[in-house]
Design an enzyme around this catalytic site. Structure first.
Site, PDB file in Angstrom:
ATOM      1  N   GLN A 163     -80.053  15.440  22.461  1.00  0.00           N
ATOM      2  CA  GLN A 163     -80.928  15.276  23.617  1.00  0.00           C
ATOM      3  C   GLN A 163     -82.387  15.154  23.173  1.00  0.00           C
ATOM      4  OE1 GLN A 163     -80.648  17.772  27.352  1.00  0.00           O
ATOM      5  NE2 GLN A 163     -82.447  18.723  26.428  1.00  0.00           N
TER       6      GLN A 163
ATOM      7  N   HIS B 194     -85.353  30.298  26.335  1.00  0.00           N
ATOM      8  CA  HIS B 194     -86.394  29.682  27.161  1.00  0.00           C
ATOM      9  C   HIS B 194     -87.740  30.385  26.958  1.00  0.00           C
ATOM     10  CE1 HIS B 194     -82.677  28.668  29.567  1.00  0.00           C
ATOM     11  NE2 HIS B 194     -83.238  27.483  29.453  1.00  0.00           N
TER      12      HIS B 194
END
Length: 300
Positions: free
Chosen positions: A170, A54
């Site tokens: 995704q 992240h």
């Protein structure tokens, strides 16, 4: 500047105004970065439990906009009835510390009641692409992903949104949704970050026991074995051999799929395919399900 934390629409609107994004006033950085337009905002959507992967997406987002926003929301719509929604790690205080350290300007961390009406009826359909590969093993998963991503894009209204390439299908589906629905946002993919042993970083890695982790390394090993080849049949054969061996480990690897697919549609590529393809894998080790992929260039 301290991180602004918003939990609802009103706080989010106030935060955007304070940052001067989307028109109106402009809260400029002390040292504007070359090539970054003032008043722009990049969003990194997450489910929290932030790790180095992240962080890499946040840093990439800073290359595309003056301000970075991170959303933290464990989305119930993308979890099936037997999946790990209830035990998914929720570490908001630690996540806020990570965001502050990375220079994030805004964190949007809404409760489920803020995101979904109690009688919610309308959502996004992922279409046929949402029923293959990962979608075949997680029915309705991509409907939930696309619904929450569209809502986040509508609420935060970023100029750019950054997603990890580890979730390759995704990412492809979000790009397709943005194109199909004319959503005014640039979608950027960030490279997969790996741990020193090769395991792709994931919030779910914390569930792995040492023995589980040793078996789980077969995912990246299979991808590496496939990546040594340029012809589709050879790629599949080499990767499958590694997975087959791992099914005999203790604990065993329980593969869901291994596919060599078109990066845009995730349809399987032909044996004589030339150009880019995604080699993607999903498997379970103990109680943990992991995914991984690598992009290859094939030459028949």
């Amino acid at each position: 500047m301290d991180v602004i934390v918003a939990a609802n629409r009103a706080e989010l609107t106030a935060a955007r105004a304070a940052l001067g994004v989307g028109g109106g006033g402009h809260a400029a950085e002390a040292e504007p970065r070359p090539g970054v337009a003032p008043g722009t905002l990049a969003l990194v959507p997450t489910m929290g439990a932030l790790h180095e992967g992240h962080r890499s997406l946040i840093r990439l987002a800073r290359e595309h906009a003056e301000h970075v926003a991170v959303s933290i929301f464990v989305n119930p719509l993308q979890f099936g009835p037997t999946e790990d929604f209830s035990r998914y790690p929720r570490t908001l205080e630690t996540d806020l510390e990570v965001c502050a350290a990375e220079g994030v300007a805004l964190v949007f961390a809404p409760p489920a009641a803020e995101m979904y009406l109690p009688d919610r009826q309308v959502g996004v359909s992922a279409g046929t692409m949402g029923t293959i590969v990962e979608g075949a093993f997680r029915p309705g998963h991509f409907d939930g992903v696309l619904t929450v991503v569209l809502k986040l894009l509508n609420l935060v209204r970023p100029d750019t949104a950054v997603f990890g390439r580890k979730d390759a299908q995704q990412l492809a589906m979000i790009r397709r949704m943005v194109a199909d629905l004319d959503v005014p946002v640039e979608i950027v993919g960030g490279a997969t970050v790996r741990e020193p042993d090769g395991l792709a970083l994931s919030s779910r890695n914390r569930y792995l026991t040492p023995a589980d982790r040793a078996t789980a390394l077969a995912l990246s090993a299979a991808l590496n074995a496939g990546a040594r080849h340029e012809r589709a049949p050879d790629v599949r054969r080499a990767a499958q051999a590694v997975l087959d061996a791992a099914t005999r480990a203790d604990p065993p690897l329980l593969p869901d799929y291994l596919t060599l697919a078109d990066p845009a549609t995730f349809a399987p590529v032909a044996d004589d395919h030339r150009g880019e393809a995604v080699l993607a894998v999903a498997a379970r080790v103990g109680a943990t399900r992991l995914i991984d992929n690598v992009v290859l260039t094939l030459a028949p």
